[in-house]
Design a protein around this motif. Structure first.
Motif, mmCIF file in Angstrom:
data_model
loop_
_atom_site.group_PDB
_atom_site.id
_atom_site.type_symbol
_atom_site.label_atom_id
_atom_site.label_comp_id
_atom_site.label_asym_id
_atom_site.label_seq_id
_atom_site.Cartn_x
_atom_site.Cartn_y
_atom_site.Cartn_z
ATOM 1 N N ASP A 120 -1.968 -3.704 1.749
ATOM 2 C CA ASP A 120 -1.109 -3.921 2.918
ATOM 3 C C ASP A 120 0.057 -4.863 2.623
ATOM 4 O O ASP A 120 1.056 -4.850 3.352
ATOM 5 C CB ASP A 120 -1.940 -4.486 4.079
ATOM 6 C CG ASP A 120 -2.880 -3.448 4.674
ATOM 7 O OD1 ASP A 120 -2.608 -2.240 4.489
ATOM 8 O OD2 ASP A 120 -3.881 -3.818 5.306
ATOM 9 N N ASP A 121 -0.057 -5.683 1.575
ATOM 10 C CA ASP A 121 1.055 -6.559 1.204
ATOM 11 C C ASP A 121 2.281 -5.770 0.778
ATOM 12 O O ASP A 121 3.404 -6.280 0.790
ATOM 13 C CB ASP A 121 0.646 -7.497 0.056
ATOM 14 C CG ASP A 121 -0.255 -8.629 0.534
ATOM 15 O OD1 ASP A 121 -0.331 -8.840 1.763
ATOM 16 O OD2 ASP A 121 -0.877 -9.286 -0.309
ATOM 17 N N PHE A 122 2.077 -4.513 0.382
ATOM 18 C CA PHE A 122 3.187 -3.687 -0.096
ATOM 19 C C PHE A 122 3.422 -2.492 0.826
ATOM 20 O O PHE A 122 3.963 -1.469 0.408
ATOM 21 C CB PHE A 122 2.915 -3.206 -1.519
ATOM 22 C CG PHE A 122 2.419 -4.294 -2.438
ATOM 23 C CD1 PHE A 122 3.161 -5.444 -2.631
ATOM 24 C CD2 PHE A 122 1.197 -4.182 -3.080
ATOM 25 C CE1 PHE A 122 2.708 -6.458 -3.457
ATOM 26 C CE2 PHE A 122 0.730 -5.187 -3.907
ATOM 27 C CZ PHE A 122 1.492 -6.333 -4.097
ATOM 28 N N ALA A 123 3.021 -2.641 2.091
ATOM 29 C CA ALA A 123 3.110 -1.528 3.039
ATOM 30 C C ALA A 123 4.547 -1.053 3.248
ATOM 31 O O ALA A 123 4.788 0.139 3.473
ATOM 32 C CB ALA A 123 2.509 -1.948 4.380
ATOM 33 N N HIS A 124 5.523 -1.988 3.168
ATOM 34 C CA HIS A 124 6.911 -1.615 3.456
ATOM 35 C C HIS A 124 7.514 -0.725 2.371
ATOM 36 O O HIS A 124 8.542 -0.095 2.617
ATOM 37 C CB HIS A 124 7.770 -2.869 3.640
ATOM 38 C CG HIS A 124 7.549 -3.914 2.611
ATOM 39 N ND1 HIS A 124 6.468 -4.760 2.659
ATOM 40 C CD2 HIS A 124 8.233 -4.238 1.505
ATOM 41 C CE1 HIS A 124 6.511 -5.576 1.619
ATOM 42 N NE2 HIS A 124 7.565 -5.274 0.910
ATOM 43 N N CYS A 125 6.907 -0.641 1.182
ATOM 44 C CA CYS A 125 7.428 0.287 0.162
ATOM 45 C C CYS A 125 6.482 1.470 -0.042
ATOM 46 O O CYS A 125 6.726 2.324 -0.877
ATOM 47 C CB CYS A 125 7.678 -0.436 -1.163
ATOM 48 S SG CYS A 125 6.199 -0.918 -2.070
ATOM 49 N N ARG A 126 5.407 1.515 0.749
ATOM 50 C CA ARG A 126 4.401 2.553 0.567
ATOM 51 C C ARG A 126 4.950 3.948 0.848
ATOM 52 O O ARG A 126 4.711 4.890 0.074
ATOM 53 C CB ARG A 126 3.197 2.284 1.466
ATOM 54 C CG ARG A 126 2.066 3.302 1.304
ATOM 55 C CD ARG A 126 0.927 2.998 2.255
ATOM 56 N NE ARG A 126 0.319 1.713 1.952
ATOM 57 C CZ ARG A 126 -0.314 0.955 2.850
ATOM 58 N NH1 ARG A 126 -0.391 1.344 4.108
ATOM 59 N NH2 ARG A 126 -0.851 -0.181 2.492
ATOM 60 N N ASN A 127 5.689 4.116 1.941
ATOM 61 C CA ASN A 127 6.176 5.441 2.310
ATOM 62 C C ASN A 127 7.068 6.046 1.227
ATOM 63 O O ASN A 127 6.969 7.237 0.911
ATOM 64 C CB ASN A 127 6.921 5.385 3.647
ATOM 65 C CG ASN A 127 5.968 5.214 4.823
ATOM 66 O OD1 ASN A 127 4.783 5.523 4.716
ATOM 67 N ND2 ASN A 127 6.476 4.695 5.927
ATOM 68 N N ARG A 128 7.943 5.214 0.645
ATOM 69 C CA ARG A 128 8.811 5.712 -0.426
ATOM 70 C C ARG A 128 7.984 6.078 -1.652
ATOM 71 O O ARG A 128 8.254 7.076 -2.329
ATOM 72 C CB ARG A 128 9.859 4.661 -0.785
ATOM 73 C CG ARG A 128 10.891 4.416 0.324
ATOM 74 C CD ARG A 128 11.853 3.315 -0.075
ATOM 75 N NE ARG A 128 12.661 3.705 -1.230
ATOM 76 C CZ ARG A 128 13.450 2.850 -1.896
ATOM 77 N NH1 ARG A 128 13.475 1.563 -1.535
ATOM 78 N NH2 ARG A 128 14.162 3.267 -2.919
ATOM 79 N N LEU A 129 6.956 5.306 -1.923
ATOM 80 C CA LEU A 129 6.101 5.572 -3.070
ATOM 81 C C LEU A 129 5.293 6.848 -2.855
ATOM 82 O O LEU A 129 5.140 7.662 -3.779
ATOM 83 C CB LEU A 129 5.167 4.379 -3.284
ATOM 84 C CG LEU A 129 4.485 4.219 -4.641
ATOM 85 C CD1 LEU A 129 5.484 4.306 -5.776
ATOM 86 C CD2 LEU A 129 3.734 2.902 -4.698
ATOM 87 N N LEU A 130 4.815 7.053 -1.636
ATOM 88 C CA LEU A 130 4.089 8.286 -1.320
ATOM 89 C C LEU A 130 4.996 9.499 -1.480
ATOM 90 O O LEU A 130 4.555 10.562 -1.947
ATOM 91 C CB LEU A 130 3.536 8.229 0.104
ATOM 92 C CG LEU A 130 2.446 7.179 0.386
ATOM 93 C CD1 LEU A 130 1.968 7.281 1.827
ATOM 94 C CD2 LEU A 130 1.278 7.326 -0.575
ATOM 95 N N GLY A 131 6.247 9.335 -1.105
ATOM 96 C CA GLY A 131 7.209 10.424 -1.252
ATOM 97 C C GLY A 131 7.422 10.798 -2.711
ATOM 98 O O GLY A 131 7.514 11.987 -3.058
#
Length: 351
Positions: free
Chosen positions: A204-215
């Motif tokens: 969760d500490d890196f949640a703000h970059c998770r969506n781009r990484l999932l993409g």
């Protein structure tokens, strides 16, 4: 006369006997307790020497090397004395001294920093230093960015880098996030890189970059699904139950479900897609379009038989009936293979 003198002398000796001289004192033994004070002095000397070496000053290349070696030894030593020495020295460092320490570790083409980061004790010590000073962190960040892939694919160094992503200031964090996105696919295909990437995706500490990484993972799902380590990243992303990302992965793999089901990692990916109604229809559609000989090979293969079993268990209505009708003519051949016996049993149970 001589006899009288002798008797007189003897009487004097008896009245005044000669006192023997005192015995000399025994030689002093060297005290056995003299070593601990010496050790303490040595520890104090090492401590003061280390503190002195961390005071900013102009150094020649040789002088810098002279200071770096004892610093490296302290940073990587597991000796109890060195652990205590490190903790005490660090507790007394000023901001400028900590900055100078980070600067020293950047010298010699980052050699010392990387060797410390790859060492189990060194990685722990670096994590102790991260986050204490923005100025020092900027210097610590330098070698991490310059060698990002090698740091993130090393078992010990990657722990230090991920900790830095938690405690560095926002500007430094963003630079590291950009590197993660840039190296995401090579990391996913590496043994340790795959583990660290999955940890970052879940943290969760890196949640703000998770969506781009999932993409990025979804877009490259076909490449990763066939990779020995990358397929674990795809499976991990599917386990998050993010519908949008799951659908994106399904679309990336469209046209490859059957071939993928023949592989160890691909079998799990196909099954996970089958278990969701939104993506399962795509997998079953390809099984129905598959030639019967290929479908038979899949049903009797070591990994593919699990995909066919899952498809029969989760598919409903028309698609289920279509799959049964395609497999039933193959029933005599399916009964003969140990791998496909469960498929044969399911088909026999269907009226």
């Amino acid at each position: 006369m001589a006899e009288g003198d002798d008797s007189f002398s003897k009487s004097i000796e008896q009245e005044n006997p000669t006192v023997p001289p005192p015995r000399p004192p025994p030689p002093r033994e060297t005290p056995t307790a003299s070593h601990p004070p010496r050790e303490t002095n040595l520890t104090d000397e090492r401590k003061q020497s280390l503190i002195n070496s961390l005071r900013p000053t102009y150094l020649t290349e040789q002088e810098m090397e002279t200071r770096l070696q004892p610093l490296f030894n302290i940073m990587t030593s597991s000796e109890e004395e060195d652990v205590a020495l490190f903790q005490e020295v660090i507790s007394k460092l000023t901001g400028s001294e900590l900055w100078w320490m980070a600067y020293l570790l950047n010298s010699n083409f980052d050699h010392y920093f990387l060797e410390i980061a790859r060492n189990r004790i060194g990685s722990i010590r670096l994590r102790t230093l991260f986050g204490k000073s923005d100025d020092a962190d900027s210097f610590f960040l330098g070698p991490i960015l310059r060698h990002f892939f090698h740091v993130m694919t090393d078992k010990e160094a990657s722990y230090a880098a991920i900790h830095g992503m938690r405690v560095f200031n926002q500007r430094n964090k963003m630079q590291m996030y950009d590197q993660i996105l840039h190296h995401a696919i090579p990391l996913a295909r590496d043994r340790y890189g795959s583990i660290k990437l999955r940890a970052i995706i879940s943290d969760d500490d890196f949640a703000h970059c998770r969506n781009r990484l999932l993409g990025v993972v979804a877009f490259n799902a076909l490449l990763l699904s066939y990779d020995a380590y990358g397929n674990f990243v795809v499976q991990h992303v599917l386990n998050l139950n993010n519908l949008r990302c799951t659908c994106d992965i399904a679309l990336s793999l469209r046209g490859h479900y059957v071939e993928l089901s023949f592989t160890h990692g691909g079998r799990y990916i196909a099954e996970k897609l089958l278990e969701r109604e939104e993506t399962g229809v795509l997998v079953v559609a390809e099984l129905l379009e598959c030639e019967r000989d290929k479908l038979l090979r899949l049903a009797r293969s070591v990994y593919g038989n699990f995909v066919v079993v899952t498809a029969l268990k989760v598919t409903r209505e028309d698609l289920f009936r279509g799959l049964v009708n395609k497999l039933k003519p193959l029933l005599p051949l399916l009964r003969r293979s140990h791998q496909s016996i469960t498929i044969a049993e399911i088909l026999e149970s269907v009226p």
